[in-house]
Design an enzyme around this catalytic site. Structure first.
Site, PDB file in Angstrom:
ATOM      1  CD  GLU A   1      72.046 116.480  96.038  1.00  0.00           C
ATOM      2  OE1 GLU A   1      71.046 115.750  95.899  1.00  0.00           O
ATOM      3  OE2 GLU A   1      73.193 116.037  96.214  1.00  0.00           O
TER       4      GLU A   1
ATOM      5  CD  GLU B   1      65.521 110.063  91.489  1.00  0.00           C
ATOM      6  OE1 GLU B   1      66.294 109.100  91.386  1.00  0.00           O
ATOM      7  OE2 GLU B   1      64.698 110.194  92.427  1.00  0.00           O
TER       8      GLU B   1
ATOM      9  CG  ASN C   1      63.682 112.064 104.187  1.00  0.00           C
ATOM     10  OD1 ASN C   1      63.962 112.214 105.376  1.00  0.00           O
ATOM     11  ND2 ASN C   1      64.484 111.438 103.341  1.00  0.00           N
TER      12      ASN C   1
END
Length: 292
Positions: free
Chosen positions: A145, A154, A192
């Site tokens: 990841e 990201e 989340n």
């Protein structure tokens, strides 16, 4: 989870005149208090900050534990309040460094060990073989990841506004573009952040930046997802390993909608190969059902 597209007591000092109040030396986890800005902390002091514990490595006049990593290190209160050390986790610091030779300094081993108290069953359930297998599985997925624990957030900023679901009753109070992927499993989406924050006792919906600024919080969010969330699958990564369902089901949990059922075999193979390597390094076996 978001997809990365580029694969960040010593003795107390006598305070000076008009210095802030000094915390007593000899603090333990049992007597630790919440960190207070402007309070003088001798080396060895232990404080709580955003649900995690930190130990003052050097005396300081109340510097923020997240910003001043030279002064404060994440601290584990497991094992009678002793500093994290060999034997407190099935992965040693030397093995961790071997797994991630190019890691970003943000991703500290001490931050990971400090986060373990949030989920004591992690890498601590079943036989020694299974305990080590789970650690290898978690860290292999983390490696995939983050490009080997290189990336903290990201990289494709164009994706950032995408992660706000305004239909949620709590909305996106930190801003529409505030809930992009962060941390070891690239936590993303406002719901989340809300769920992870609620579970960990931290306001991550209002302050999602904690995940990219505090190593212990970052690791805790990753462990929250791994231990409790089925994601795109039917079970959490933790359940997949300890039940024998296999590493493939942990892939399905994390990114199954993009990678499983033949959608992206190259990405799946990358995860599996890393898992096999980490399993060997930890002296365990990868078990069966490696693919999803």
């Amino acid at each position: 989870m978001a997809v990365l597209l580029a694969t960040g007591l010593g003795a107390a000092l006598v305070p000076a005149v008009n210095a802030a109040p000094q915390q007593a030396a000899g603090t333990t986890c049992e007597t630790a208090t919440d960190w207070v800005a402007g309070t003088w902390y001798p080396a060895g002091s232990i404080v709580r900050y955003n649900g995690s514990y930190y130990r003052a490595e050097h005396e300081n006049p109340g510097y923020d534990p997240v910003i001043s990593h030279w002064y404060w290190h994440p601290y584990s209160c497991d094992g009678g309040g002793q500093n994290p050390g060999p034997g407190s986790f099935v992965v040693s610091e030397a093995q961790f460094n071997q797994m991630f030779p190019n890691r970003n300094s943000f991703y500290t081993y001490s931050g990971l060990v400090a986060a373990l108290s949030s989920y004591p069953g992690f890498a601590n359930t079943g036989s020694e073989e299974v305990k080590r297998r789970e650690a290898a599985a978690f860290l292999a997925n983390v490696s995939h990841e983050t490009g080997g624990l290189v990336h903290i957030v990201e990289e494709n900023t164009a994706n950032y506004p995408h992660y706000c679901d305004p239909g949620q009753p709590f909305g996106c109070p930190a801003g529409q573009a505030a809930y992009y992927g962060r941390g070891p499993i690239q936590l993303s989406w406002n719901y989340n952040y809300k769920a992870a924050g609620d579970a960990l006792g931290i306001d991550l919906l209002g302050n999602p930046w904690l995940v990219q600024n505090d190593p212990a919080v970052a690791w805790r969010t990753a462990l929250w997802f791994w231990n409790t969330q089925p994601g795109a699958g039917t079970m959490s990564g933790h359940q997949a390993i300890v039940s024998g369902a296999g590493f493939g089901e942990s892939i399905r949990s994390i990114n199954g909608s993009e990678e499983c059922n033949g959608r992206n075999p190259g990405q799946v193979q990358s995860r599996v190969t890393t898992f096999q390597n980490f399993s060997a390094l930890l002296g365990t076996t990868p078990g069966g059902n490696l693919y999803c």
